[in-house]
Motif scaffolding. Structure first.
Motif, PDB file in Angstrom:
ATOM      1  N   UNK A  50      54.564  47.476  63.362  1.00 25.39           N
ATOM      2  CA  UNK A  50      53.442  48.014  62.598  1.00 25.39           C
ATOM      3  C   UNK A  50      52.315  48.328  63.568  1.00 25.39           C
ATOM      4  N   UNK A  51      51.649  49.390  63.322  1.00 28.18           N
ATOM      5  CA  UNK A  51      50.646  49.916  64.233  1.00 28.18           C
ATOM      6  C   UNK A  51      49.241  49.537  63.762  1.00 28.18           C
ATOM      7  N   UNK A  52      48.578  48.604  64.454  1.00 23.24           N
ATOM      8  CA  UNK A  52      47.216  48.198  64.126  1.00 23.24           C
ATOM      9  C   UNK A  52      47.110  47.644  62.719  1.00 23.24           C
ATOM     10  N   UNK A  53      46.133  48.169  61.961  1.00 24.59           N
ATOM     11  CA  UNK A  53      45.912  47.701  60.598  1.00 24.59           C
ATOM     12  C   UNK A  53      46.600  48.596  59.577  1.00 24.59           C
ATOM     13  N   UNK A  63      65.829  60.128  55.210  1.00 20.97           N
ATOM     14  CA  UNK A  63      64.450  59.844  54.784  1.00 20.97           C
ATOM     15  C   UNK A  63      63.517  59.793  55.982  1.00 20.97           C
ATOM     16  N   UNK A  64      63.924  59.087  57.040  1.00 20.32           N
ATOM     17  CA  UNK A  64      63.071  58.981  58.228  1.00 20.32           C
ATOM     18  C   UNK A  64      62.867  60.340  58.889  1.00 20.32           C
ATOM     19  N   UNK A  65      63.947  61.138  58.982  1.00 21.29           N
ATOM     20  CA  UNK A  65      63.814  62.485  59.560  1.00 21.29           C
ATOM     21  C   UNK A  65      62.927  63.363  58.681  1.00 21.29           C
ATOM     22  N   UNK A  66      63.093  63.247  57.372  1.00 25.48           N
ATOM     23  CA  UNK A  66      62.284  64.054  56.459  1.00 25.48           C
ATOM     24  C   UNK A  66      60.811  63.681  56.564  1.00 25.48           C
ATOM     25  N   UNK A  67      60.508  62.381  56.645  1.00 25.28           N
ATOM     26  CA  UNK A  67      59.113  61.962  56.815  1.00 25.28           C
ATOM     27  C   UNK A  67      58.540  62.513  58.103  1.00 25.28           C
ATOM     28  N   UNK A  68      59.309  62.410  59.182  1.00 25.23           N
ATOM     29  CA  UNK A  68      58.837  62.907  60.481  1.00 25.23           C
ATOM     30  C   UNK A  68      58.569  64.405  60.403  1.00 25.23           C
ATOM     31  N   UNK A  69      59.515  65.134  59.847  1.00 24.22           N
ATOM     32  CA  UNK A  69      59.358  66.585  59.736  1.00 24.22           C
ATOM     33  C   UNK A  69      58.192  66.962  58.827  1.00 24.22           C
ATOM     34  N   UNK A  89      53.224  59.966  59.367  1.00 26.13           N
ATOM     35  CA  UNK A  89      53.230  59.176  60.598  1.00 26.13           C
ATOM     36  C   UNK A  89      53.117  57.671  60.351  1.00 26.13           C
ATOM     37  N   UNK A  90      52.938  57.283  59.114  1.00 27.55           N
ATOM     38  CA  UNK A  90      52.839  55.863  58.771  1.00 27.55           C
ATOM     39  C   UNK A  90      54.122  55.151  59.195  1.00 27.55           C
ATOM     40  N   UNK A  91      54.034  53.926  59.732  1.00 33.40           N
ATOM     41  CA  UNK A  91      55.259  53.201  60.074  1.00 33.40           C
ATOM     42  C   UNK A  91      56.110  52.964  58.825  1.00 33.40           C
ATOM     43  N   UNK A  92      57.421  52.997  58.998  1.00 37.86           N
ATOM     44  CA  UNK A  92      58.353  52.751  57.900  1.00 37.86           C
ATOM     45  C   UNK A  92      59.226  51.559  58.277  1.00 37.86           C
ATOM     46  N   UNK A 105      52.016  62.760  50.982  1.00 37.47           N
ATOM     47  CA  UNK A 105      50.689  63.271  50.647  1.00 37.47           C
ATOM     48  C   UNK A 105      50.080  62.478  49.504  1.00 37.47           C
ATOM     49  N   UNK A 106      50.834  62.294  48.453  1.00 37.38           N
ATOM     50  CA  UNK A 106      50.283  61.606  47.293  1.00 37.38           C
ATOM     51  C   UNK A 106      50.012  60.125  47.572  1.00 37.38           C
ATOM     52  N   UNK A 107      51.050  59.369  47.994  1.00 39.56           N
ATOM     53  CA  UNK A 107      50.918  57.921  48.102  1.00 39.56           C
ATOM     54  C   UNK A 107      50.080  57.478  49.290  1.00 39.56           C
ATOM     55  N   UNK A 108      50.011  58.302  50.328  1.00 37.25           N
ATOM     56  CA  UNK A 108      49.263  57.885  51.518  1.00 37.25           C
ATOM     57  C   UNK A 108      47.896  58.548  51.638  1.00 37.25           C
ATOM     58  N   UNK A 109      47.699  59.690  50.993  1.00 33.17           N
ATOM     59  CA  UNK A 109      46.435  60.407  51.154  1.00 33.17           C
ATOM     60  C   UNK A 109      45.601  60.442  49.866  1.00 33.17           C
TER      61      UNK A 109
END
Length: 156
Positions: free
Chosen positions: A1-4, A21-27, A31-34, A136-140
């Protein structure tokens, strides 16, 4: 996990779906850790900092749980039930991310308290778009509930 930065928890037993899923998130620019767990027991151990994940004691909960339904050992519906039954996790955002097209799973998921029910798209392009929109929705856009004991208005 990156920082806070609180991670996304992906609960998925199919290695191909994890990779997709990981490739789709990256694309999609998420950038949130998974953090990935492979079955319902691991998911509960992770969330409640027990068993193999006892070292997570004191760590923040994930920002959102992406939960498959068809899991070994403990299925996704039971994981959701236990999340909602515990005061530490009852407000944790849970998105059911599944290939199930069963209406009973949809009804049972919402009845159990999921925040959203997303069917995994079949095509890679559609999956990337779905991942982008989830990120976009859940993180932003979404305002998450404060962690247990956090002052009102605190954001993760």
């Amino acid at each position: 996990m990156n920082g806070t930065e609180r991670p996304i928890l992906l609960v998925e037993d199919n290695p191909d779906d994890v990779d997709l899923t990981l490739r789709a998130f990256k694309r999609a620019g998420v950038t949130r850790p998974v953090d990935v767990v492979r079955d319902g027991v691991e998911a509960l151990d992770y969330l409640f900092a027990q068993g193999a994940f006892a070292n997570r004691a004191g760590q923040p909960l994930p920002v959102v749980v992406l939960l498959d339904l068809k899991l070994p050992r403990v299925d996704g519906h039971e994981v959701l039930r236990r999340i909602r039954a515990d005061p530490r996790t009852r407000l944790l955002p849970v998105v059911i991310l599944t290939s199930s097209v069963e209406e009973t799973d949809l009804v049972r998921g919402y009845g159990g308290g999921c925040n959203s029910y997303v069917r995994k798209p079949v095509s890679y392009t559609e999956f990337v778009e779905a991942a982008r929109q989830l990120g976009l929705y859940w993180l932003m856009l979404n305002y998450e509930p404060p962690p247990t004991g956090a002052p009102p208005g605190a954001r993760g």
